[in-house]
Scaffold this active site. Structure first.
Site, PDB file in Angstrom:
ATOM      1  N   ASP A  96       0.863  -1.041  -0.132  1.00  0.00           N
ATOM      2  CA  ASP A  96      -0.006   0.234   0.009  1.00  0.00           C
ATOM      3  C   ASP A  96       0.803   1.165   0.044  1.00  0.00           C
ATOM      4  OD1 ASP A  96      -2.418   1.340   0.071  1.00  0.00           O
ATOM      5  OD2 ASP A  96      -2.554   0.795   2.295  1.00  0.00           O
ATOM      6  N   GLU A 105      -2.031   0.283  -4.698  1.00  0.00           N
ATOM      7  CA  GLU A 105      -2.230  -1.053  -4.055  1.00  0.00           C
ATOM      8  C   GLU A 105      -1.981  -2.341  -5.055  1.00  0.00           C
ATOM      9  OE1 GLU A 105      -6.020  -0.217  -1.180  1.00  0.00           O
ATOM     10  OE2 GLU A 105      -5.435  -2.423  -1.629  1.00  0.00           O
TER      11      GLU A 105
END
Length: 421
Positions: free
Chosen positions: A18, A144
């Site tokens: 992330d 992500e």
DNA sequence: TCTGGGGTCCTTTTCCTT
DNA sequence: TCTGAAGGAAAAGGACCC
């Protein structure tokens, strides 16, 4: 889907990566002078104020004085904050918050528009760095990814920590951006793990951590439990993931349905065997826009018609650029009371033509009661295929179930929404 | 203080055919 | 010709995610 028959009994190591405060971090690379100041990203896609750009055209962006940037308090519009830097968050400003509300909390915050092209450029760059190191990667949006470490050389060392560190370092060296990585036996746990040591952190989660690290977390931490499910769970007195795990599966199935109930049970026990999918085909594409003020189908007909045509043209261009055609045309409307209505219709032949799209979407529109004012209008194309390659859904006699004219029982004038002329 | 845009997937409802 | 069941596809809505 189950595991591909792995030759060795290597434990599955799945990583979730992330990027840290991605949109804001990308902007701060360009405007490093704003570091440490409250900055909110959002409110439209245009580039930084033309006035500002013009006034300081003679010097690098990094030398525009912070005082010169637009302030949140001067913003008038309907946008939301995409993200906020940590100094801004201290005022209570967060992502998805309306900018009007954010302006009340922190009027002096600097407001930067999203430079979507720039963010996408960085997105492609960090993903390319990852696939160079670990090729089995699944895109999970702009900031992500999931990565399968299992078979990557070094992917098993220290439970994946060594490889995670290498990826972090490579991304930082190439872009100046940091990210957080969680490694676990599956995607579900990896996703939760990546939040443990934000920012710029690494967390390794194994089956033995379920009770100590996962069960105490709020139910909302499970990816797939949103506000509605959370509320329902709270109503049953279930606040933590451990609370869910303690429920008999049947009880959950009874309350949440066969599919979602069973999934809740599996998720609470940290079980998830979804593979890391390296490719996917889009299912639909759409364009939508929220108006600056609510518009009425009759009184603002010309304006709406122009917006409608523009959306159709944009969507047709998106389809063409990406090389798709579609068979299901749809419209989406959000009324001033925030109620959403959709209508769609499947065509006998796939198309990406703006005029066809405009005509069919127009027919969908005629099936909606348009007495309330509109806040948003959207156009969608589904059942996508590549031109020439028919999609493999059975070609039943593609007869419209009901013609739009038959359905246009709302007494709408034909050509409503059509542009003047 | 009102609440973006672009998606996916699932469930329920509606319509059509047999 | 009408009625009803069953099953499938399309349409509509909704939850969720980034």
């Amino acid at each position: 889907m189950t595991d591909t028959a792995a030759p060795a009994a290597l434990p599955r190591r799945i990583a979730h990566l992330d990027m840290d405060a991605f949109y804001a971090s990308v902007e701060l690379l360009r405007y490093p002078q704003l570091k440490g100041l409250p900055v909110v990203i959002g409110g439209g896609r245009r580039r930084l104020d033309e006035a500002l750009a013009e006034r300081y055209a003679d010097r690098p962006t990094s030398e525009i004085p912070p005082e010169a940037f637009p302030r949140l308090k001067d913003y008038a519009g309907r946008g939301v904050a995409t993200t906020a830097t940590y100094p801004a968050r201290r005022f209570g400003v967060g992502s998805a918050m309306g900018l009007m509300k954010a302006a009340k909390l922190c009027p002096e915050a600097i407001l930067l528009p999203v430079d979507f092209d720039e963010v996408k450029r960085f997105s492609r760059q960090f993903k390319a760095i990852i696939t160079d190191i670990a090729p089995v990667m699944q895109d999970r949006g702009i900031d992500e990814v999931y990565i399968d470490f299992t078979e990557v050389p070094g992917g098993q060392r220290e439970g994946g920590r060594v490889l995670a560190r290498l990826i972090q370092k490579s991304i930082f060296q190439a872009t100046g951006l940091t990210c957080s990585i969680g490694v676990a036996p599956n995607k579900l746990l990896a996703k939760m793990a990546s939040e443990f040591n934000k920012p710029n952190g690494i967390a390794i989660v194994g089956p033995q951590d379920l009770e100590g690290s996962i069960w105490p977390l709020a139910v909302r931490k499970i990816n797939g439990i949103g506000p509605k499910a959370e509320e329902k769970l709270h109503g049953l007195g279930l606040k933590t993931i451990g609370d869910i795990a303690a429920q008999p599966r049947e009880a959950l199935v009874e309350r949440f349905g066969k599919s979602y109930g069973a999934w809740l049970h599996e998720a609470a026990w940290g079980r998830d065997d979804r593979p890391v999918e390296t490719s996917s085909e889009p299912v639909s594409m759409s364009r939508e826009t929220t108006f600056e003020r609510d518009l009425h189908a009759v009184r603002d007909r010309a304006e709406l018609g122009a917006i409608f045509t523009w959306l159709c043209e944009k969507l047709a261009a998106d389809l063409a650029r990406k090389g798709y055609v579609g068979r299901t045309v749809g419209v989406k409307l959000r009324f001033d009371d925030f109620k959403i209505v959709t209508r769609d219709q499947t065509l006998p032949q796939p198309t990406a033509d703006a005029a066809v799209l405009r005509r069919e979407a127009g027919l969908c529109l005629k099936r909606v009661d348009l007495s309330r004012k509109l806040r948003l209008l959207g156009v969608r194309m589904g059942t996508l295929s590549r031109p020439g390659e028919e999609e493999n859904t059975p070609q039943v006699s593609a007869k419209p179930r009901k013609s739009a004219t038959e359905n246009a029982a709302n007494g709408q004038a034909p050509g409503l929404f059509d542009e003047a002329g």
